[in-house]
Design a protein around this motif. Structure first.
Motif, PDB file in Angstrom:
ATOM      1  N   ASP A   1       0.832  -1.204   0.000  1.00  0.00           N
ATOM      2  CA  ASP A   1       0.000   0.000   0.000  1.00  0.00           C
ATOM      3  C   ASP A   1       0.868   1.255   0.000  1.00  0.00           C
ATOM      4  O   ASP A   1       0.564   2.236  -0.699  1.00  0.00           O
ATOM      5  CB  ASP A   1      -0.920   0.005   1.227  1.00  0.00           C
ATOM      6  CG  ASP A   1      -2.028  -1.033   1.140  1.00  0.00           C
ATOM      7  OD1 ASP A   1      -2.283  -1.534   0.031  1.00  0.00           O
ATOM      8  OD2 ASP A   1      -2.628  -1.337   2.190  1.00  0.00           O
ATOM      9  N   VAL A   2       1.947   1.233   0.787  1.00  0.00           N
ATOM     10  CA  VAL A   2       2.872   2.362   0.824  1.00  0.00           C
ATOM     11  C   VAL A   2       3.465   2.610  -0.559  1.00  0.00           C
ATOM     12  O   VAL A   2       3.545   3.750  -1.034  1.00  0.00           O
ATOM     13  CB  VAL A   2       4.006   2.100   1.842  1.00  0.00           C
ATOM     14  CG1 VAL A   2       5.123   3.141   1.692  1.00  0.00           C
ATOM     15  CG2 VAL A   2       3.463   2.124   3.256  1.00  0.00           C
TER      16      VAL A   2
ATOM     17  N   VAL B   1       2.356   1.625  -3.635  1.00  0.00           N
ATOM     18  CA  VAL B   1       1.389   2.006  -4.671  1.00  0.00           C
ATOM     19  C   VAL B   1       0.945   3.457  -4.508  1.00  0.00           C
ATOM     20  O   VAL B   1       0.733   4.170  -5.503  1.00  0.00           O
ATOM     21  CB  VAL B   1       0.176   1.053  -4.643  1.00  0.00           C
ATOM     22  CG1 VAL B   1      -0.941   1.574  -5.540  1.00  0.00           C
ATOM     23  CG2 VAL B   1       0.596  -0.344  -5.095  1.00  0.00           C
ATOM     24  N   ARG B   2       0.833   3.917  -3.268  1.00  0.00           N
ATOM     25  CA  ARG B   2       0.403   5.308  -3.035  1.00  0.00           C
ATOM     26  C   ARG B   2       1.402   6.314  -3.597  1.00  0.00           C
ATOM     27  O   ARG B   2       1.039   7.470  -3.845  1.00  0.00           O
ATOM     28  CB  ARG B   2       0.206   5.555  -1.539  1.00  0.00           C
ATOM     29  CG  ARG B   2      -1.091   5.003  -0.984  1.00  0.00           C
ATOM     30  CD  ARG B   2      -1.443   5.668   0.336  1.00  0.00           C
ATOM     31  NE  ARG B   2      -0.452   5.420   1.358  1.00  0.00           N
ATOM     32  CZ  ARG B   2      -0.498   4.397   2.224  1.00  0.00           C
ATOM     33  NH1 ARG B   2      -1.498   3.526   2.173  1.00  0.00           N
ATOM     34  NH2 ARG B   2       0.441   4.254   3.139  1.00  0.00           N
ATOM     35  N   GLN B   3       2.651   5.886  -3.789  1.00  0.00           N
ATOM     36  CA  GLN B   3       3.679   6.802  -4.294  1.00  0.00           C
ATOM     37  C   GLN B   3       3.864   6.739  -5.807  1.00  0.00           C
ATOM     38  O   GLN B   3       4.668   7.485  -6.362  1.00  0.00           O
ATOM     39  CB  GLN B   3       5.022   6.483  -3.609  1.00  0.00           C
ATOM     40  CG  GLN B   3       4.995   6.588  -2.099  1.00  0.00           C
ATOM     41  CD  GLN B   3       4.573   7.952  -1.610  1.00  0.00           C
ATOM     42  OE1 GLN B   3       5.039   8.967  -2.137  1.00  0.00           O
ATOM     43  NE2 GLN B   3       3.685   8.003  -0.626  1.00  0.00           N
TER      44      GLN B   3
ATOM     45  N   ASP C   1       2.172   7.823  -8.289  1.00  0.00           N
ATOM     46  CA  ASP C   1       1.849   9.030  -9.052  1.00  0.00           C
ATOM     47  C   ASP C   1       2.833  10.171  -8.824  1.00  0.00           C
ATOM     48  O   ASP C   1       2.745  11.200  -9.489  1.00  0.00           O
ATOM     49  CB  ASP C   1       0.430   9.505  -8.701  1.00  0.00           C
ATOM     50  CG  ASP C   1      -0.640   8.556  -9.221  1.00  0.00           C
ATOM     51  OD1 ASP C   1      -0.354   7.834 -10.196  1.00  0.00           O
ATOM     52  OD2 ASP C   1      -1.746   8.538  -8.650  1.00  0.00           O
TER      53      ASP C   1
END
Length: 285
Positions: free
Chosen positions: A39-40, A42-44, A46
């Motif tokens: 999750d950490v 994938v959140r980055q 973009d």
């Protein structure tokens, strides 16, 4: 030669559901940690262009994302197993215990930094020096590869097996280029020459943990690479073994976790690959 479609059908026919609630308790915690790290990461995705990058050595990078992912993995596991030891790519070795967690929080950092969708979280547990639990998690595809010693290997809670490819002819192989070590480039090219003319193709995707996971589920038939780190291969090695495959050094020895030199395949193809390596010019590795 076994077709891709035939491999897929074969894998589906062998699939057996194994819900996460029936996992080994330590594997369950590792899965929780891998998903949190994913999750950490994938959140980055973009804001990759804005992420500071530290060059550890030639073509070897680390970012705040690697560090944050490793921290959440260690914190998640430490909460449940405070006495366990850790060996992380970014934080090194900590603690002293018969149980040691081996962590690569983001295998394929270079791919991640270029937006190339081939990277994974890799977590393995060693007990008294023997690999016991393994997780490789691809957060983009949400593919979760898991294994417990003696209990088989799974992809998204369904049993997986290595391919039954018997020969190099028609085999799809995975590898990794020696991008940090020019001194072994000629040795690597000799191994490439040994395999390439006979194989159906060779793939270099840039994340060894995923390559090994793909071998475990039959997407690749064989794999070899030099000078990998233990956190690159520990989880993938157990996945392959529990999926019915063999893992060893280029000579056939078993110290691949220490040397980082690895060959892996199903038992029949493993022997064929070792023979091809024995027949090529001597290497200095």
């Amino acid at each position: 030669m076994q077709s891709v479609q035939a491999k897929s059908i074969s894998t589906q026919n062998k699939a057996i559901a194994t819900p996460e609630k029936f996992m080994h308790p330590m594997l369950n915690i590792a899965v929780r940690a891998a998903r949190a790290a994913g999750d950490v990461i994938v959140r980055q995705m973009d804001r990759v262009q804005d992420i500071p990058v530290l060059v550890k050595s030639r073509n070897d990078f680390v970012t705040d994302v690697d560090k944050a992912a490793e921290a959440i993995i260690i914190n998640t596991i430490h909460t449940s197993f405070p006495q366990h030891a850790f060996l992380g790519e970014e934080t090194g070795a900590t603690g002293n215990s018969d149980y040691q967690w081996i962590i690569d929080p983001l295998d394929g950092t270079t791919n991640f930094l270029h937006g190339y969708p081939q990277f994974a979280v890799s977590i393995a547990l060693r007990h008294k020096g023997i690999l016991d639990q393994a997780v490789v998690y691809d957060p983009l595809r949400q593919e979760l590869f898991t294994a417990s010693r003696g209990q088989g290997a799974q992809l998204n809670n369904r049993r997986i097996r290595v391919s039954n490819q018997l020969t190099l002819e028609g085999a799809l192989l995975g590898t990794g280029f020696p991008f940090r070590d020019n001194d072994i480039l000629e040795d690597y090219l000799n191994t490439f020459r040994a395999f390439f003319p006979m194989s159906a193709g060779i793939r270099r995707a840039g994340a060894a943990a995923l390559d090994l996971a793909y071998l475990a589920c039959g997407r690749l038939d064989g794999f070899w690479e030099f000078r990998l780190n233990i956190w690159d291969i520990a989880a993938g090695a157990l996945l392959i073994q529990e999926a019915g495959g063999l893992v060893g050094e280029l000579s056939g020895g078993v110290n691949y976790l220490d040397s980082g030199n690895i060959v892996a395949a199903n038992p029949k193809l493993f022997k064929v690959m070792l023979k091809a390596l024995r027949d090529m010019p001597a290497t200095t590795i």
